[in-house]
Design a protein around this motif. Sequence first.
Motif, PDB file in Angstrom:
ATOM      1  N   ALA A 286       0.842  -1.306   0.141  1.00 47.57           N
ATOM      2  CA  ALA A 286       0.008  -0.076   0.209  1.00 47.57           C
ATOM      3  C   ALA A 286       1.029   1.147   0.047  1.00 47.57           C
ATOM      4  O   ALA A 286       1.968   1.076   0.271  1.00 47.57           O
ATOM      5  N   VAL A 287       0.398   2.365  -0.536  1.00 49.82           N
ATOM      6  CA  VAL A 287       1.101   3.739  -0.252  1.00 49.82           C
ATOM      7  C   VAL A 287       0.548   4.556   0.771  1.00 49.82           C
ATOM      8  O   VAL A 287      -0.801   4.565   0.975  1.00 49.82           O
ATOM      9  N   GLY A 288       1.304   5.350   1.215  1.00 51.97           N
ATOM     10  CA  GLY A 288       0.580   6.517   1.988  1.00 51.97           C
ATOM     11  C   GLY A 288       0.740   7.563   1.339  1.00 51.97           C
ATOM     12  O   GLY A 288       1.210   7.970   0.574  1.00 51.97           O
ATOM     13  N   ILE A 289      -0.222   8.496   1.714  1.00 49.69           N
ATOM     14  CA  ILE A 289      -0.696   9.799   1.061  1.00 49.69           C
ATOM     15  C   ILE A 289      -0.481  10.833   2.176  1.00 49.69           C
ATOM     16  O   ILE A 289      -1.379  10.950   3.120  1.00 49.69           O
ATOM     17  N   GLY A 290       0.480  11.761   2.298  1.00 47.79           N
ATOM     18  CA  GLY A 290       0.609  12.826   2.815  1.00 47.79           C
ATOM     19  C   GLY A 290       0.045  14.086   2.531  1.00 47.79           C
ATOM     20  O   GLY A 290      -1.034  14.470   2.981  1.00 47.79           O
ATOM     21  N   ARG A 291       0.906  14.807   1.947  1.00 48.90           N
ATOM     22  CA  ARG A 291       0.189  16.351   1.359  1.00 48.90           C
ATOM     23  C   ARG A 291      -0.693  16.190   0.309  1.00 48.90           C
ATOM     24  O   ARG A 291      -1.488  17.128   0.683  1.00 48.90           O
ATOM     25  N   LEU A 292      -0.930  15.289  -0.308  1.00 50.46           N
ATOM     26  CA  LEU A 292      -2.380  15.410  -1.092  1.00 50.46           C
ATOM     27  C   LEU A 292      -3.700  15.254  -0.061  1.00 50.46           C
ATOM     28  O   LEU A 292      -4.580  15.856  -0.371  1.00 50.46           O
ATOM     29  N   GLN A 293      -3.492  14.497   1.043  1.00 51.76           N
ATOM     30  CA  GLN A 293      -4.442  14.433   1.804  1.00 51.76           C
ATOM     31  C   GLN A 293      -4.673  15.773   2.765  1.00 51.76           C
ATOM     32  O   GLN A 293      -5.869  16.214   2.651  1.00 51.76           O
ATOM     33  N   GLY A 294      -3.526  16.331   2.874  1.00 53.41           N
ATOM     34  CA  GLY A 294      -3.485  17.703   3.501  1.00 53.41           C
ATOM     35  C   GLY A 294      -4.098  18.903   2.568  1.00 53.41           C
ATOM     36  O   GLY A 294      -4.999  19.769   2.852  1.00 53.41           O
ATOM     37  N   ILE A 295      -3.720  18.518   1.297  1.00 51.88           N
ATOM     38  CA  ILE A 295      -4.419  19.791   0.241  1.00 51.88           C
ATOM     39  C   ILE A 295      -5.916  19.494   0.219  1.00 51.88           C
ATOM     40  O   ILE A 295      -6.617  20.627   0.466  1.00 51.88           O
ATOM     41  N   ALA A 296      -6.295  18.154   0.264  1.00 56.87           N
ATOM     42  CA  ALA A 296      -7.734  17.932   0.055  1.00 56.87           C
ATOM     43  C   ALA A 296      -8.413  18.451   1.142  1.00 56.87           C
ATOM     44  O   ALA A 296      -9.527  18.932   1.254  1.00 56.87           O
ATOM     45  N   LEU A 297      -7.923  17.991   2.504  1.00 57.24           N
ATOM     46  CA  LEU A 297      -8.465  18.902   3.920  1.00 57.24           C
ATOM     47  C   LEU A 297      -8.630  20.199   3.792  1.00 57.24           C
ATOM     48  O   LEU A 297      -9.569  20.677   4.128  1.00 57.24           O
ATOM     49  N   GLY A 298      -7.497  20.881   3.339  1.00 60.90           N
ATOM     50  CA  GLY A 298      -7.565  22.126   3.268  1.00 60.90           C
ATOM     51  C   GLY A 298      -8.626  22.606   2.218  1.00 60.90           C
ATOM     52  O   GLY A 298      -9.194  23.978   2.402  1.00 60.90           O
ATOM     53  N   ALA A 299      -8.687  22.093   1.243  1.00 63.58           N
ATOM     54  CA  ALA A 299      -9.619  22.367   0.075  1.00 63.58           C
ATOM     55  C   ALA A 299     -10.971  22.362   0.514  1.00 63.58           C
ATOM     56  O   ALA A 299     -11.858  23.329   0.427  1.00 63.58           O
ATOM     57  N   GLY A 300     -11.488  21.260   1.498  1.00 65.60           N
ATOM     58  CA  GLY A 300     -12.763  21.049   1.638  1.00 65.60           C
ATOM     59  C   GLY A 300     -13.383  20.113   2.754  1.00 65.60           C
ATOM     60  O   GLY A 300     -14.275  19.527   2.526  1.00 65.60           O
ATOM     61  N   GLY A 301     -12.263  19.691   3.362  1.00 63.64           N
ATOM     62  CA  GLY A 301     -12.544  18.783   4.493  1.00 63.64           C
ATOM     63  C   GLY A 301     -12.795  17.478   4.122  1.00 63.64           C
ATOM     64  O   GLY A 301     -12.479  16.696   3.145  1.00 63.64           O
ATOM     65  N   GLU A 302     -13.738  16.845   5.045  1.00 66.06           N
ATOM     66  CA  GLU A 302     -14.088  15.300   4.835  1.00 66.06           C
ATOM     67  C   GLU A 302     -14.651  15.131   3.335  1.00 66.06           C
ATOM     68  O   GLU A 302     -13.944  14.048   2.767  1.00 66.06           O
ATOM     69  N   ASN A 303     -15.366  15.808   2.803  1.00 67.68           N
ATOM     70  CA  ASN A 303     -16.006  15.660   1.358  1.00 67.68           C
ATOM     71  C   ASN A 303     -14.870  15.648   0.281  1.00 67.68           C
ATOM     72  O   ASN A 303     -14.948  14.863  -0.607  1.00 67.68           O
ATOM     73  N   ALA A 304     -14.117  16.550   0.505  1.00 71.53           N
ATOM     74  CA  ALA A 304     -12.862  16.846  -0.452  1.00 71.53           C
ATOM     75  C   ALA A 304     -11.812  15.365  -0.462  1.00 71.53           C
ATOM     76  O   ALA A 304     -11.300  15.103  -1.289  1.00 71.53           O
ATOM     77  N   VAL A 305     -11.788  14.881   0.855  1.00 73.64           N
ATOM     78  CA  VAL A 305     -10.699  13.603   0.952  1.00 73.64           C
ATOM     79  C   VAL A 305     -11.413  12.590   0.178  1.00 73.64           C
ATOM     80  O   VAL A 305     -10.854  11.848  -0.615  1.00 73.64           O
TER      81      VAL A 305
END
Length: 374
Positions: A286-305
């Motif tokens: 499996a892979v881990g996702i760091g910044r892309l998760q943070g970008i989505a969180l910042g963009a629109g929270g749960e729905n964005a992730v």
Amino acid sequence: MTDVSQVDTLFQFLALAKRNLSPGAWDYLMGGSETETTLNRNRRALDSLAFRPRVLCDVEHIDTGTTLLGQKLKLPIVLAPIGSMQDIIAEGGVVPTRAAARAGVIHMLSSVCAPGAEEVSRAADYPKFFQLYVRGDNKWVDDTIANALACGYRAICLTVDRAYYGRRERDIAKGHLPVSRKGAASESFQAAFTWRDVERIRGNVELPLVLKGIATAEDAEFAVEKGIDGIYVSNHGGRQLDHSQGSIEVLPEIVSAVGGRAEIIVDGGILRGTDVIKALALGATAVGIGRLQGIALGAGGENAVVRMLEILDNEIRRAMGLLGVTKISDLDASHLARAEPLARNWLDSAFPLVSEGYGAAASEIDDLSLALPR
Ligand SMILES: Cc1cc2nc3c(=O)[nH]c(=O)nc-3n(C[C@H](O)[C@H](O)[C@H](O)COP(=O)(O)O)c2cc1C
């Protein structure tokens, strides 16, 4: 919170996140240590691999499911631990954990992420993992792990590439102190942590134990000898030791050293579905996702992730089909070849349209809709 239902490409989250986050939080999320060479090398290592597709394989039905440390996943993805998440989204760790539950992936909660293990574990009833920074003596470590296990976390991950905190010059220059570092306990516990401590913890924990921040075959071999179940190949997204190798570059030597005796997670620069596939083809589970998760969180929270994971799912499925495989276990090194990376910085290498001015404002999202099948 921004409506992300119209977001159809991953790069569109960038403009939204940048608009929503304070300049300090943006740089904390996006930056690396010192010259940011490791940060760039993570992408360069991914860009140094090209695909070798096979055709005419009947790829009508594609299965992206897998199992990681005993847990079933719809996608081979872990939402990597992010400390100081409150700088990005006020509710902190409950948000990615809810998103992971909806999308069928794993969230790994950082021990320095509010509102803490109890509250996050109550936010969604599904398997999740707990990542620990050592911020106290043996009793503190044992109590913290026991508490995480009592809260129902299904694996414990010790982050071992943070003996000292990396010099993140964007933060230093701006005087930005991430929230989890305000009044933090002495770094000396983390600096004094050794293989002996890992052995002691292994003796106490029956559930899967993961070491995050392994970057050499030697340490991977050591970890397996100590009975570690999960080797998490990582350089902390280029935020710790500068001038390291890209994670994907070291993955093959670690896969070979581990020889199937442990499961392997890798992170660092994973921003596209094709990146996920490259890591799996090299032997990661499996892979881990760091910044892309943070970008989505910042963009629109749960729905964005959740939306970000849907788009990744779409990218992964298409790329698998175009490669001629229908399930993850079909992927192997025969699908990859070495390639000369294009000369681009790390963000451009994943999202080249951004530097062409696309997605500069949220209002452009409708115009940019690329009719992604839902
Ligand atoms: C804002 C931020 C905070 C992080 N906090 C932690 C943490 O608390 N614990 C940890 O083990 N790793 C932490 N990391 C590292 C990530 O778990 C992961 O290894 C890294 O982000 C992967 O690289 P990527 O951002 O290129 O995907 C953090 C990364 C970021 C971007």
